[in-house]
Design an enzyme around this catalytic site. Structure first.
Site, PDB file in Angstrom:
ATOM      1  N   GLY A 230       0.750  -1.259   0.110  1.00 21.49           N
ATOM      2  CA  GLY A 230       0.047   0.071   0.152  1.00 21.49           C
ATOM      3  C   GLY A 230       0.735   1.175  -0.025  1.00 21.49           C
ATOM      4  N   GLU A 271       4.773  -6.026   1.873  1.00 22.13           N
ATOM      5  CA  GLU A 271       4.554  -6.540   0.870  1.00 22.13           C
ATOM      6  C   GLU A 271       3.984  -5.850  -0.132  1.00 22.13           C
ATOM      7  OE1 GLU A 271       1.784  -9.565   2.429  1.00 22.13           O
ATOM      8  OE2 GLU A 271       0.098  -8.221   2.474  1.00 22.13           O
ATOM      9  N   GLY A 273       3.635  -3.864  -3.749  1.00 23.59           N
ATOM     10  CA  GLY A 273       3.633  -4.157  -5.263  1.00 23.59           C
ATOM     11  C   GLY A 273       3.959  -2.804  -5.956  1.00 23.59           C
ATOM     12  N   ARG A 274       2.979  -2.093  -5.662  1.00 24.09           N
ATOM     13  CA  ARG A 274       2.878  -0.730  -6.646  1.00 24.09           C
ATOM     14  C   ARG A 274       4.423  -0.058  -6.360  1.00 24.09           C
ATOM     15  NH1 ARG A 274      -1.673   1.787  -7.529  1.00 24.09           N
ATOM     16  NH2 ARG A 274      -2.668   0.779  -5.790  1.00 24.09           N
ATOM     17  N   ARG A 309      -6.814   1.158 -15.180  1.00 31.47           N
ATOM     18  CA  ARG A 309      -6.930   1.953 -13.881  1.00 31.47           C
ATOM     19  C   ARG A 309      -7.866   3.288 -14.110  1.00 31.47           C
ATOM     20  NH1 ARG A 309      -3.436   3.891 -11.358  1.00 31.47           N
ATOM     21  NH2 ARG A 309      -3.999   3.473  -9.353  1.00 31.47           N
ATOM     22  N   TYR A 313     -10.960   3.285 -12.004  1.00 30.64           N
ATOM     23  CA  TYR A 313     -10.846   4.075 -10.957  1.00 30.64           C
ATOM     24  C   TYR A 313     -10.830   5.730 -11.158  1.00 30.64           C
ATOM     25  CZ  TYR A 313      -8.736  -0.277  -8.823  1.00 30.64           C
ATOM     26  OH  TYR A 313      -8.702  -1.301  -8.671  1.00 30.64           O
ATOM     27  N   CYS A 339     -16.067  -0.270 -27.042  1.00 27.27           N
ATOM     28  CA  CYS A 339     -17.438   0.254 -27.017  1.00 27.27           C
ATOM     29  C   CYS A 339     -17.755   0.341 -25.510  1.00 27.27           C
ATOM     30  CB  CYS A 339     -18.280  -0.734 -27.673  1.00 27.27           C
ATOM     31  SG  CYS A 339     -17.850  -1.142 -29.144  1.00 27.27           S
ATOM     32  N   GLU A 340     -17.074   1.382 -25.155  1.00 26.18           N
ATOM     33  CA  GLU A 340     -17.202   1.675 -23.646  1.00 26.18           C
ATOM     34  C   GLU A 340     -16.899   3.205 -23.563  1.00 26.18           C
ATOM     35  OE1 GLU A 340     -17.854   1.093 -20.553  1.00 26.18           O
ATOM     36  OE2 GLU A 340     -18.315  -0.811 -20.380  1.00 26.18           O
TER      37      GLU A 340
HETATM   38  C1  PLP Z   1      -2.880  -5.872  -3.204  1.00 23.67           C
HETATM   39  C2  PLP Z   1      -2.131  -6.382  -2.124  1.00 23.67           C
HETATM   40  C3  PLP Z   1      -0.683  -5.786  -1.910  1.00 23.67           C
HETATM   41  C4  PLP Z   1      -0.115  -4.867  -2.619  1.00 23.67           C
HETATM   42  O1  PLP Z   1      -0.525  -3.643  -2.801  1.00 23.67           O
HETATM   43  P1  PLP Z   1       0.142  -2.527  -3.422  1.00 23.67           P
HETATM   44  O2  PLP Z   1      -0.824  -1.340  -3.235  1.00 23.67           O
HETATM   45  O3  PLP Z   1       0.527  -2.886  -4.741  1.00 23.67           O
HETATM   46  O4  PLP Z   1       1.338  -2.319  -2.526  1.00 23.67           O
HETATM   47  C5  PLP Z   1      -0.020  -6.359  -0.802  1.00 23.67           C
HETATM   48  N1  PLP Z   1      -0.802  -7.251   0.042  1.00 23.67           N
HETATM   49  C6  PLP Z   1      -2.084  -7.677  -0.186  1.00 23.67           C
HETATM   50  C7  PLP Z   1      -2.603  -8.769   0.991  1.00 23.67           C
HETATM   51  C8  PLP Z   1      -2.678  -7.329  -1.308  1.00 23.67           C
HETATM   52  O5  PLP Z   1      -4.002  -7.441  -1.538  1.00 23.67           O
END
Ligand code: PLP
Length: 422
Positions: A230, A271, A273-274, A309, A313, A339-340
């Protein structure tokens, strides 16, 4: 600053050549940028005895990218059987994988336990009795409810379907111990794309406090806490980036204080990702049409199948027109071919006036980009390319074909007679 400044400097000069060779549209990822961010993250947490990032596989589920994570000794955060499979395909096993699922089914428990297992993170107290075999190490995802405000994107914890409630959490560990668990972790994930680092510091503080409470009650200690993903990235030029170094310093201090009080320091897992890959990817697409009705439209050869995205969103992704930095501008919508009507990469955006054949570079597609794409209207998802740290470009996923789309229409006949004749 959207897309790392490095990306612009190092890779933009080669995009014309890359697109001549591979043809647009494609996502292009920057290995050096990902490695640099990973190094910075580890550096920020060097004050914690054991720190490990578990890359959220769903953000960019490509084995070539996961191998870049392995170079940094990152683990993998998986939420589905496919993600477990992908991580294991590149050799991750046991503690390298954390399985954080929701509404978990029996096949998922079996997959989690197979092939050397993983760290199991349970999402509900009712699942303790459903795990076929309780592993030695168990983790629970905690949902603080009204104790935390949550953040704009992920919503308030009280309304969120994830995790074990405050009232249940101690009992969850007690029940897991009764089933044979011996080592413990505590996890939460409350924010999404959060740029205020203090929110993550508060999360670490909340978990360490809870660890103390549960430890006292049950006379156990904890191997690790996991503060989730997050961490945000600045998608808009006027946004400041998250203050990683301050976050690292403040969280490290919490761990040092914890050790003084409790005599040991649990590990810290994260954890993201982004944060790791988001700013190190772009979607490159070619201008194929111009249209002037009530608004001006720039039509490109990619659509929502490549990046959901903005449509899903209303997310902002910064856009450059290659080699047109100092050209006269015009306010346009940048549209795909679905078509959106929400198939737009930008709405009423001031962009350099561009010609057909110009390359449009959509920033920050390195996470939750290609992975979210869909096939509505029978549109295929584009290829993925990796600009390696050795200066080579590698195709790491081909474009989908119509055969791929039609593959599920190929099957053995299986009819069920309800009435009449078959
Ligand atoms: C989606 C998710 C992440 C990664 O979220 P980011 O916003 O990409 O950092 C980490 N943990 C869980 C459980 C998730 O569902």
């Amino acid at each position: 600053m959207p897309v790392s400044a490095d990306f612009k400097e190092r890779i933009f000069p080669h995009i014309r050549k890359i697109s001549n060779h591979y043809q647009t549209p494609f996502h292009l990822y920057d290995e050096q940028g990902i490695l640099d961010t990973g190094k910075r993250l580890k550096e920020a947490f060097k004050g914690v005895e054991v720190f490990r990032e578990y890359y959220a596989v769903k953000a960019l589920p490509n084995p070539s990218i996961l191998k870049v994570m392995q170079k940094m000794d990152f683990g993998f955060d998986c939420s589905s059987i496919a993600e477990l499979d992908l991580s294991r395909q590149i050799g991750a096993t046991g503690d390298d994988i954390m399985f954080t699922s929701n509404n978990t089914g029996p096949e998922e428990f079996d997959a989690a336990a197979a092939d050397g297992g993983c760290i199991l993170n349970l999402d509900d107290i009712s699942l303790i009795g459903k795990v076929p075999e309780m592993p030695e190490t168990i983790c629970f995802r905690y949902n603080p409810g009204e104790r935390r405000a949550g953040n704009d994107i992920i919503g308030t914890p009280v309304e969120s379907k994830y995790g074990v409630s405050h009232e249940q959490i101690t009992d969850a560990y007690r029940q897991a111990m009764e089933r044979g668990a011996k080592k413990f972790g505590l996890h939460t994930m409350l924010a999404s794309n959060e740029l205020n680092y203090s929110y993550m510091v508060q999360t670490a503080q909340m978990l360490l406090g809870l660890v103390e409470d549960i430890s006292k009650e049950l006379n156990i200690s904890f191997e690790f806490i996991n503060i989730g993903g997050g961490l945000g990235i600045p998608y808009r030029p006027e946004q400041d980036e998250l203050d990683l170094e301050s976050m690292g310093a403040e969280i490290s201090q919490l761990f040092v204080d914890f050790k003084k009080k409790n005599g040991y320091m649990p590990g810290l897992f994260m954890e993201s990702g982004r944060y790791i890959t988001g700013p190190h990817g772009v979607l490159v697409t070619t201008v194929i049409n111009h249209k002037k009705i009530y608004r001006d439209y720039v039509g490109v050869d990619a659509c929502m199948s490549a990046l959901m995205r903005p449509g899903m969103y209303d997310a902002y992704h910064h856009i450059d027109v290659l080699d047109k930095d100092n050209t006269e501008t015009r306010v346009v919508d940048v549209a795909g071919s679905l078509c959106e009507n929400n198939d737009k990469f930008a709405v009423q955006r001031e962009l350099p006036i561009c010609d057909e054949g110009d390359l449009i570079i959509i920033h920050d597609t390195g996470a939750h980009g290609h992975a979210m794409g869909f096939n509505y209207n029978g549109k295929v998802r584009p290829k993925e390319l990796l600009f390696t740290d050795a200066g080579k470009v590698k195709m790491i996923r081909r474009e989908e074909t119509l055969e791929d789309l039609f593959a599920t229409l190929n099957f053995d006949q299986d009819n069920l007679k309800i009435f009449g004749s078959l």
